[in-house]
Scaffold this active site. Structure first.
Site, mmCIF file in Angstrom:
data_model
loop_
_atom_site.group_PDB
_atom_site.id
_atom_site.type_symbol
_atom_site.label_atom_id
_atom_site.label_comp_id
_atom_site.label_asym_id
_atom_site.label_seq_id
_atom_site.Cartn_x
_atom_site.Cartn_y
_atom_site.Cartn_z
ATOM 1 N N LYS A 30 0.817 -1.217 0.000
ATOM 2 C CA LYS A 30 0.000 0.000 0.000
ATOM 3 C C LYS A 30 0.855 1.274 0.000
ATOM 4 C CE LYS A 30 -0.686 0.373 4.983
ATOM 5 N NZ LYS A 30 0.023 1.630 5.196
ATOM 6 N N ASP A 212 -3.672 7.526 4.262
ATOM 7 C CA ASP A 212 -3.155 6.189 4.573
ATOM 8 C C ASP A 212 -3.839 5.672 5.842
ATOM 9 O OD1 ASP A 212 -1.545 3.952 4.544
ATOM 10 O OD2 ASP A 212 0.167 4.935 5.482
ATOM 11 N N GLU A 213 -3.867 4.344 6.028
ATOM 12 C CA GLU A 213 -4.439 3.717 7.233
ATOM 13 C C GLU A 213 -5.841 4.266 7.518
ATOM 14 O OE1 GLU A 213 -3.016 1.239 8.369
ATOM 15 O OE2 GLU A 213 -0.839 1.430 8.449
ATOM 16 N N GLN A 243 -7.640 -4.773 9.559
ATOM 17 C CA GLN A 243 -6.602 -4.317 10.496
ATOM 18 C C GLN A 243 -7.067 -3.120 11.325
ATOM 19 O OE1 GLN A 243 -2.333 -4.645 9.228
ATOM 20 N NE2 GLN A 243 -3.221 -4.824 7.195
ATOM 21 N N ARG A 596 2.193 -10.372 10.552
ATOM 22 C CA ARG A 596 3.523 -9.744 10.694
ATOM 23 C C ARG A 596 4.602 -10.706 10.222
ATOM 24 N NH1 ARG A 596 1.974 -5.622 9.813
ATOM 25 N NH2 ARG A 596 0.048 -6.755 9.560
#
Length: 664
Positions: A30, A212-213, A243, A596
Site C-alpha cells: 500500500k 493512509d491507514e 486491520q 507480521r
C-alpha cells in the site's frame, strides 16, 4: 530487486476520476501505491507539488513516504505535504489562528499537561479517575461531541463528572492560549464549518488528498477529509478493514461504510496479492478473519511458496512458556543461521513482557522493547522543553510553574499560590499577572523580587530565541539555570550522568536541526510537541536484537519469524472484549499478529497463568481453532496425551528419520 506493479496496484495509481477506496490487505504494497500515485500526480498529471497532500498517522510512516517520493522524483518537491493528521492540523491552525481567536504561537499541551489541568478542575486526587476523565473527553472530541452534548449523553457518575469538567477544561485551555492533541483535528473542523471563505481557500490549495491507514480514522478526521475534499472529492483513501484495531482509541470502522454512503460514485480497488508472507501463514490468517462479519470480501494470496507449518505450543504456565519460547527461538536461529533481529515476540499486553525479558536476559539474548518510554517523556527532557515552551508562549501556565520550580529560583509555594489566585481573578496568565501593580501589593518585596527576575530572564531569552542560532541559545539557557549542577544534586551520580547525557542529546539534536533547517529555537519549539523519539535519531539501522512488542505497536511492521505468545481466552481475546463488536476487534488484532510473519509463525499459550501467588487455569484462545487445523502443528501440554492424527503421524515420521539418520 524492482518488482513490477501488479494490475490492481496500477489501477489504484491511475484512477483519478472521483473518490477511490483502495482496500489494501496486509503486505500488499500500500505504501508503494501511495508514493507511486504522488509521483504520477506530480510527474505525469501536472499537479503542482503544493496542491497534493498525503496524510498518515505516524511521523515514521510520513518520513518513509517522503524518502521514497524523494528517491523517485530525484529530491522532495517544494510544497508537497506528506504529514500526519496532527501536523496538518497544526499547519492549518498556525495559519488561521487569528480567525479562531488564538495567537499563531499557541502552545500544544501534551498528555501530562492536560492531566494536570483536569486534576485541578475536577478536584480529583485519584490519578486513575483523572486518566478516565481524560480518555472520555478525548473520545468526545474525536467524535465531535460538544460539552453540552456530552452532558446530555452522560449515563453514569464518571461520565457526568467528565461532562461537567469538559466545558471548563476547554475554557481553561483557551485562556492559556493552548490546544491539546485532539484539538489539532477538532479545531480545523470547527474553523472550516464556521468560516466558508477559509475552507474555500484550503480546498483550492489542496487539489488532491491521499489518506493512509484509513480504517484508523475517527469521526473528526473523516469530517476533516470531507470538508477539505469538498464537491470535487478528488481523493484516494487506503486502508484495510481487517486491520482496524484502534476502536478503543476512538477509531471508527464505520467510516468505511460512511464513504460508500456519502460518495455514491466511490470506486473500489482491492489489493490482495501479499508480498510478505508464505502461503500457509496467509491461509491461516484468511481462515481466522472469515469468522468476522464482512463488509468487503477479500482474500490474501502469495507467490512466495507454502512455507513451514505453523507451530502451536501448549505450556505448563506463563513462566514455562517464556522459557520454552526463548529456547525454541535460539534453536530456530541456530538452525537457520539467522540474526536476532529476524525475530519478534508479540503479545496482547505490556504485562506479559516481564517474564520474557527475564528469560532473554538469563539466556543472554539481546532484545529491544518497543513502545517503551518516549524520549520526550523523560523528566529531564520535559524540564528543558518547558523552558522552551515558555519562551515560545509566556501564557503557558503549566510550563511557567514547572520552569520556575525546576531548578527552584527562589520562588516559594506561597508566592505561586498568591500569584495563581490573583491571575484567576484577573483572567490573566501567571506570567502576565506577575508584572501587575495589583499583585505587587499582595506579596512581600522579598517574594516579588525573584519572581520578577525570573520573568525578565524569560523575556531576555525569548528575545534571543527568536533571532540567534538555536544551539547557542539552548547552551546559554542551560548554563544560566545551572541545570547540570542541579541534576547531580538531585540524583545519584550514575543516574544524574545518564539524565545529563539525554539532555546533551537533545541539545545536539536542536543544534543540528537548527543549522540544517535554518530554524530558530522558537521555530523548533513549535514542532517538539509533535515529534516522537524516532525523529531525533533516525539512522535507519536496527540493532541485532529480538524485538519485543505489543500487537498494537507491531502494526505496520514485519519480521521473518514471529512468536505470538499468551494466545489464551481472557488474554487474546481480552476478558473485557467478549461482546460481538469488541470480539471482532480482538480477532483483527490476532490477524495483525499472524500477518507480521514472513517465513515462520510460532504460537504458544499457557495452561495456567501465575497471578501473584495464585495459578489461574487457562483455555487456549478460540482464535487458534479458527485458523484451521490443516497448517497447524501442536506440541506440549495436554495435546501430548491425545495428539491428532496429523501430529502423531508427523512425530512418527520425525522419529523414523532420526533413527534412519543414525540419530544425527
Amino acid at each position: 530487486m524492482h518488482i513490477p506493479l501488479n494490475p490492481a496496484q496500477r489501477e489504484a495509481i491511475r484512477c483519478l476520476d472521483g473518490p477511490l477506496l483502495v482496500l489494501a490487505g496486509a503486505g500488499s504494497g500500500k505504501t508503494r501505491v501511495i508514493t507511486q500515485k504522488i509521483v504520477y500526480l506530480v510527474g505525469e498529471c501536472g499537479f503542482s507539488p503544493g496542491s497534493v497532500a498525503a496524510i498518515t498517522f505516524t511521523n515514521k510512516a510520513a518520513r518513509e513516504m517522503q524518502e521514497r517520493v524523494a528517491q523517485l522524483l530525484g529530491g522532495k518537491p517544494a510544497g508537497l505535504i506528506i504529514s500526519t493528521f496532527h501536523s496538518l492540523g497544526v499547519r492549518i491552525l498556525r495559519e488561521e489562528a487569528r480567525v479562531l481567536g488564538y495567537k499563531p504561537r499557541f502552545s500544544i499541551f501534551d498528555t501530562t499537561d492536560c492531566h494536570g489541568v483536569l486534576a485541578d478542575l475536577s478536584d480529583s486526587v485519584d490519578k486513575a479517575t483523572t486518566r478516565r476523565l481524560q480518555a472520555l473527553i478525548s473520545n468526545w472530541k474525536s467524535a465531535l461531541v460538544s460539552p453540552d452534548q456530552a452532558a446530555l449523553q452522560a449515563s453514569n457518575d464518571i461520565e457526568k463528572l467528565a461532562a461537567r469538567t469538559y466545558a471548563s477544561y476547554a475554557a481553561t485551555l483557551r485562556a492559556y492560549q493552548a490546544v491539546d492533541f485532539d484539538d489539532l483535528i477538532a479545531l480545523p473542523v470547527e474553523l472550516f464549518r464556521a468560516h466558508p471563505q477559509v475552507l474555500d481557500k484550503w480546498q483550492n490549495r489542496l487539489r488532491y488528498l491521499l489518506i493512509d491507514e484509513y480504517q484508523d480514522t475517527n469521526a473528526c478526521q473523516y469530517q476533516l477529509l470531507r470538508l477539505l475534499a469538498g464537491q470535487r472529492a478528488a481523493f484516494t483513501v487506503v486502508g484495510d478493514d481487517n486491520q482496524a484495531i484502534y476502536g478503543w482509541r476512538g477509531a471508527d470502522i464505520e467510516n468505511l461504510r460512511g464513504l460508500q454512503r456519502d460518495y455514491p460514485r466511490l470506486k473500489l480497488v482491492k489489493l490482495e496479492q501479499n508480498y510478505r508472507s508464505m502461503a500457509r501463514i496467509l491461509k491461516a490468517a484468511n481462515s481466522l478473519i472469515a469468522h468476522n462479519e464482512k463488509q468487503f470480501d477479500k482474500k490474501l494470496w502469495s507467490e512466495l511458496g507454502q512455507g513451514d507449518p505453523i507451530s502451536v505450543m501448549a505450556c505448563r504456565d506463563n513462566e514455562k512458556e517464556a522459557e520454552l519460547v526463548v529456547m525454541k527461538l535460539q534453536a530456530h536461529r541456530f538452525e537457520r543461521r539467522a540474526k536476532f533481529s529476524d525475530y519478534a515476540i508479540l503479545y496482547r499486553g505490556n504485562f506479559q513482557a516481564r517474564v520474557l525479558e527475564q528469560q532473554l536476559r538469563d539466556q543472554r539474548v539481546p532484545y529491544q522493547l518497543s513502545g517503551g518510554q518516549s524520549f520526550f517523556d523523560k523528566a529531564e527532557i520535559k524540564d528543558v522543553t518547558v523552558y522552551l515552551r515558555l519562551l515560545d508562549n509566556s501564557d503557558d501556565d503549566p510550563a511557567f510553574i514547572r520552569a520556575v520550580t525546576t531548578p527552584r529560583r527562589g520562588v516559594g509555594g506561597a508566592t505561586l499560590e498568591a500569584l495563581g489566585k490573583y491571575a484567576g481573578e484577573r483572567h490573566l496568565s501567571l506570567f502576565a499577572a506577575a508584572g501587575e501593580e495589583g499583585f505587587a501589593l499582595r506579596v512581600q518585596p522579598r517574594q516579588l523580587s525573584p519572581l520578577l527576575e525570573f520573568c525578565r530572564f524569560i523575556g531576555r531569552f525569548a528575545d534571543r530565541a527568536a533571532r540567534e542560532p538555536a544551539g547557542q541559545v539552548i547552551e546559554d539557557l542551560l548554563a544560566a539555570i545551572g541545570y547540570e549542577t542541579w541534576l547531580y544534586g538531585e540524583d545519584e551520580k550514575h543516574v544524574a550522568r545518564t539524565r545529563w547525557e539525554n539532555v546533551r542529546e537533545l541539545v545536539n539534536w536542536l543544534t543540528q536541526k537548527g543549522d540544517e533547517e535554518k530554524k530558530t529555537l522558537l521555530e523548533l519549539t513549535q514542532t517538539i510537541a509533535l515529534i516522537n523519539l524516532l525523529d531525533k535519531q533516525e539512522d535507519g539501522s536496527r540493532p541485532d536484537a529480538v524485538q519485543l512488542s505489543t500487537l498494537h505497536a507491531a502494526k505496520g511492521l514485519e519480521f521473518r519469524h514471529v512468536f505470538l505468545v499468551g494466545v489464551e481466552e481472557g488474554v487474546l481475546p481480552h476478558r473485557e472484549s467478549l461482546d460481538l463488536a469488541k470480539l471482532e476487534e480482538e480477532r483483527r488484532l490476532m490477524y495483525v499478529g499472524i500477518t507480521r510473519a514472513q517465513r515462520s509463525l510460532h504460537i504458544s499459550y499457557a495452561e495456567k497463568r501465575k497471578q501473584g501467588r495464585e495459578s489461574i487455569p487457562c483455555e487456549p484462545s478460540r482464535f487458534i481453532a479458527e485458523m484451521g487445523k490443516d497448517d497447524l502443528r501442536f506440541s506440549g501440554g495436554k495435546t501430548d496425551a491425545i495428539p491428532d492424527k496429523a501430529t502423531g503421524a508427523a512425530r512418527l515420521a520425525a522419529m523414523r528419520a532420526m533413527l534412519d539418520g543414525g540419530g544425527k
